[in-house]
Scaffold this motif. Sequence first.
Motif, PDB file in Angstrom:
ATOM      1  N   SER A  42       0.834  -1.203   0.000  1.00 10.05           N
ATOM      2  CA  SER A  42       0.000   0.000   0.000  1.00 10.05           C
ATOM      3  C   SER A  42       0.871   1.255   0.000  1.00 10.05           C
ATOM      4  N   TYR A  43       2.039   1.198   0.607  1.00  5.51           N
ATOM      5  CA  TYR A  43       2.957   2.341   0.601  1.00  5.51           C
ATOM      6  C   TYR A  43       3.549   2.560  -0.794  1.00  5.51           C
ATOM      7  N   GLY A  45       2.345   1.408  -3.636  1.00  2.95           N
ATOM      8  CA  GLY A  45       1.330   1.528  -4.678  1.00  2.95           C
ATOM      9  C   GLY A  45       1.439   0.445  -5.729  1.00  2.95           C
ATOM     10  N   SER A  54      -3.431  -2.924  -4.497  1.00  4.94           N
ATOM     11  CA  SER A  54      -2.958  -1.836  -3.632  1.00  4.94           C
ATOM     12  C   SER A  54      -3.894  -0.635  -3.634  1.00  4.94           C
ATOM     13  N   GLN A  55      -4.758  -0.511  -4.636  1.00  7.54           N
ATOM     14  CA  GLN A  55      -5.670   0.628  -4.671  1.00  7.54           C
ATOM     15  C   GLN A  55      -6.767   0.493  -3.611  1.00  7.54           C
ATOM     16  N   GLN A  56      -7.070  -0.707  -3.157  1.00 10.61           N
ATOM     17  CA  GLN A  56      -8.132  -0.902  -2.175  1.00 10.61           C
ATOM     18  C   GLN A  56      -7.689  -0.554  -0.762  1.00 10.61           C
ATOM     19  N   LEU A  58      -5.549   2.008   1.492  1.00  8.83           N
ATOM     20  CA  LEU A  58      -4.812   3.269   1.555  1.00  8.83           C
ATOM     21  C   LEU A  58      -3.681   3.143   2.561  1.00  8.83           C
ATOM     22  N   PHE A  59      -2.567   3.823   2.258  1.00  8.75           N
ATOM     23  CA  PHE A  59      -1.446   3.727   3.195  1.00  8.75           C
ATOM     24  C   PHE A  59      -1.772   4.396   4.527  1.00  8.75           C
ATOM     25  N   GLN A  62      -4.754   2.631   7.045  1.00  8.25           N
ATOM     26  CA  GLN A  62      -4.753   1.168   7.036  1.00  8.25           C
ATOM     27  C   GLN A  62      -3.359   0.572   6.795  1.00  8.25           C
TER      28      GLN A  62
END
Length: 185
Positions: A42-43, A45, A54-56, A58-59, A62
């Motif tokens: 998530s970091y 992307g 990774s779009q679902q 958020l860094f 979450q």
Amino acid sequence: MNWRSEDIWIELIRGSRKTSNLCWAFILFLGSLGFLVVGTSSYLGKNLISVFPSQQILFFPQGIVMSFYGIAGLFISSYLWCVILWNVGGGYERFDKKGGIVSIFRWGFPGKNRRIFLRFFIEDIQSIRIQVKEGLFPRRVFYMEIRGKGAIPLTGTYENFVSLREIEQKAVELAYFLRVPIEIF
């Protein structure tokens, strides 16, 4: 493996090298690694794991929380693996009627007192004491009461889940072998 004869009784203590500890350490390692990979993806992307795009996730917040759980889990699993490797709590109890000596040996954590070795005379044993606490977290332990030293527990942690009858049977056999009375609390 335990060994008994007329004059010697050797009881091996299993310690932390149990199947359940291995399973928990393995599950915790894999789970925390998964949390860390999801937080990292998530970091960045990028999809490091194809199951979670990774779009679902958020860094903020979450991804940060998942990374924290992953790092914390890796620390806890490394602790469990070290305890298993060092076999903390493992050892033996040796009762020698011919020599009149009881020897209790346990492995501890690394350091100055890694080897825990107690030795005393059989004639100093006052009694075998059984303590039973039932309820949500049952505790079934038997102790050896030593004159001048207090009570020394002889039950391993894994034996909290065995039946009361088995603990009583083991305590009765040991008391008969050592020729000492039994106290129940």
